[in-house]
Design an enzyme around this catalytic site. Structure first.
Site, short mmCIF file in Angstrom:
data_model
loop_
_atom_site.label_atom_id
_atom_site.label_comp_id
_atom_site.label_asym_id
_atom_site.label_seq_id
_atom_site.Cartn_x
_atom_site.Cartn_y
_atom_site.Cartn_z
N GLY A 224 8.73 -0.02 27.07
CA GLY A 224 9.68 -0.53 26.09
C GLY A 224 9.16 -0.58 24.67
N PRO A 266 4.72 2.93 29.54
CA PRO A 266 5.60 3.50 28.53
C PRO A 266 6.28 4.79 28.98
CG PRO A 266 3.28 3.91 27.98
CD PRO A 266 3.30 3.14 29.27
N GLY A 267 7.50 4.95 28.56
CA GLY A 267 8.19 6.22 28.75
C GLY A 267 8.39 6.83 27.36
N ARG A 306 22.42 10.37 24.36
CA ARG A 306 22.09 9.10 23.70
C ARG A 306 23.01 8.74 22.53
NH1 ARG A 306 17.97 8.15 21.36
NH2 ARG A 306 17.50 6.07 22.14
N TYR A 310 24.67 5.26 23.09
CA TYR A 310 24.11 4.12 22.35
C TYR A 310 24.37 4.20 20.84
CZ TYR A 310 20.81 3.99 26.36
OH TYR A 310 20.23 3.95 27.59
N CYS A 339 34.37 19.13 24.95
CA CYS A 339 35.74 18.81 24.62
C CYS A 339 35.94 17.32 24.90
CB CYS A 339 36.65 19.68 25.49
SG CYS A 339 38.35 19.49 25.04
N GLU A 340 35.46 16.51 23.95
CA GLU A 340 35.38 15.07 24.16
C GLU A 340 35.23 14.42 22.80
OE1 GLU A 340 35.34 13.75 27.37
OE2 GLU A 340 35.45 11.81 26.37
N TYR A 375 14.45 10.65 27.51
CA TYR A 375 15.82 10.23 27.80
C TYR A 375 16.87 11.18 27.22
CZ TYR A 375 13.24 6.05 28.98
OH TYR A 375 12.33 5.19 29.53
C1 PLP Z 1 10.64 -0.67 34.77
C2 PLP Z 1 10.54 0.17 33.56
N1 PLP Z 1 9.32 0.45 33.07
C3 PLP Z 1 9.17 1.23 31.98
C4 PLP Z 1 10.25 1.76 31.31
C5 PLP Z 1 10.02 2.61 30.11
O1 PLP Z 1 10.62 2.12 28.98
P1 PLP Z 1 10.37 2.86 27.59
O2 PLP Z 1 10.74 4.26 27.79
O3 PLP Z 1 11.25 2.16 26.64
O4 PLP Z 1 8.92 2.71 27.28
C6 PLP Z 1 11.54 1.48 31.78
C7 PLP Z 1 12.71 2.01 31.08
O5 PLP Z 1 13.83 1.68 31.26
C8 PLP Z 1 11.69 0.66 32.93
O6 PLP Z 1 12.90 0.38 33.43
#
Ligand code: PLP
Length: 422
Positions: A224, A266-267, A306, A310, A339-340, A375
């Protein structure tokens, strides 16, 4: 005054090369940048050791996972399918933690292989206990507060169904006692794009939860971390956010006698600004003097959802197909090819068009959508309007481009349909 966004890792000449070599739309990822992000994450300040898990939902492409694996990054899987995918790509079971909203139907088999199970509800913990009495298990908590870049990505607090509510600790203890389970890890994740100040508070709340479980030796503080896509958006500095947390872990050790290992997952941080989408301007239309000038590109919500979902902002950079920039700027609304009406890349919060100032654009020029490494490819409403899944390309360390996912063909879109006689 909006600042004109710039390319983050490609040169204009590379944009043209990619477009000509692979066609558009196409995702491009930078191996060098991904590796640097991994190194920054692995240097996250910690008191007694660190594991970095990549939230593979952000972008599960095989090559990307392989780059992470070589760097020593482990896996946060959000479904049993992600866990199986990571296993298929060569991750060891014990490098994968499964944190799933639904109880994985294949949980038993995965745990028997060695995958770490993170129980996300009382029901999940009970189900685990029934199958694996006496075993170690991790538990995800909802610490009672959350933070995200929008309400839709905030996954903590009373409006969120993620994790066991923090006031239900006694219920966890009862289930653990009933099945002789050892809670060896406590996990919290409060949202995507969260506020660093909230993150520190949650770290303390999570430590307080961990203190209730004598077998706990690992604290996973989730992902996050905020990543700025636009020039005026800030990216979390890991050293700044992490250093104060060291002393919290040290105090915990003094008080409770356990040197907790830290995990982060992290993602976004590992991928967001390491990927871009190269698109081509298909058309430019206008709704008159009091209306808007719309730039239509050959990608839409089927490639990056996205903005529709969002009202997320991605930098949009004009690269002339040939020649140089006119030096002029213009205000455009950027729209996708679906088409949206909601397929707008420049979308006001709550919906509707909003303008973006960019360099002057012409039909046939390229629009590079930055901040698209996470994402986007993984989360898009694939195949809407029967547009095929977008190709993905890796910019290698030697500057060459390699295809890492082919563009889908039409037959692949409907391959699972079963014709019946009517
Ligand atoms: C359990 C969990 N860990 C890690 C992440 C990664 O979040 P981010 O991509 O914001 O770092 C998420 C994203 O939804 C999550 O649900």
């Amino acid at each position: 005054m909006q600042s004109i966004e710039k390319l983050k890792f490609l040169t204009e000449s590379q944009v043209r090369t990619v477009a000509q070599q692979f066609g558009t739309p196409v995702f491009v990822y930078s191996r060098e940048k991904i590796e640097k992000s991994c190194e920054t994450a692995l240097a996250f300040p910690n008191a007694y050791g660190l594991t970095v898990r990549y939230a593979m939902k952000a972008n599960p492409n095989r090559t990307i996972l392989e780059i992470m694996k070589r760097k020593g990054i482990q896996i946060d899987a959000s479904s049993e399918y992600e866990a199986r995918r990571a296993l298929f790509y060569g991750f060891k079971p014990e490098e994968i933690m499964l944190t799933s909203q639904e109880l994985a139907k294949g949980m038993k088999e995965l745990v028997e292989k060695g995958v770490i199970f993170n129980a996300c509800s009382l029901r999940q913990l009970e189900a685990f206990g029934k199958i694996f009495p006496g075993k170690e298990v991790s538990v995800r908590f909802n610490p009672g507060l959350g933070s995200g870049h929008t309400k839709k990505t905030d996954v903590g607090g009373k409006t969120s169904s993620f994790g066991v509510w923090h006031e239900d600790i006694e219920k966890i203890k009862e289930i653990a006692k009933k099945y002789d389970l050892k809670i060896f890890k406590v996990h919290t994740h409060i949202g995507s794009g969260s506020d660093p100040a909230v993150w520190k508070v949650v770290a303390q709340v999570s430590l307080d939860i961990a203190a209730q479980f004598p077998d706990c030796r690992i604290l996973n503080l989730g992902g996050g971390f905020k990543v700025g896509r636009m020039e005026d958006e800030k990216t979390t500095d890991f050293q700044t956010i992490g250093k104060p947390v060291i002393s919290l872990f040290e105090e915990f050790a003094k008080k409770n006698g356990t040197k907790l290992k830290m995990e982060i997952e992290p993602g976004s941080f590992l991928m967001v600004n390491n990927g871009a989408i190269v698109t081509t301007i298909d058309d430019i239309v206008s709704t008159g003097e009091n209306g808007y000038k719309f730039v239509k590109v050959d990608a839409g919500m089927d490639v990056n959802t996205r903005p529709s979902l969002y009202a997320a902002k991605h930098p949009l950079v004009v690269v002339p197909k040939e020649g140089t920039h006119s030096g002029k700027t213009e205000d455009y609304v950027f729209v996708g090819h679906c088409c949206e009406s909601g397929d707008l890349f420049t979308q006001a919060e709550g919906g509707g068009p909003i303008t973006r100032t960019t360099g002057e654009a012409a039909i046939g020029d390229y629009i590079v959508m930055e901040g698209a490494g996470a994402y986007c490819s993984s989360m898009s409403v694939k195949n809407y309007n029967s547009f095929p899944e977008t190709a993905e390309v890796l910019l290698g360390l030697d500057g060459s481009f390699q295809l890492i996912r082919k563009r889908q063909n039409l037959e692949q879109i409907f391959q699972n349909e079963v014709p019946v006689s009517l």
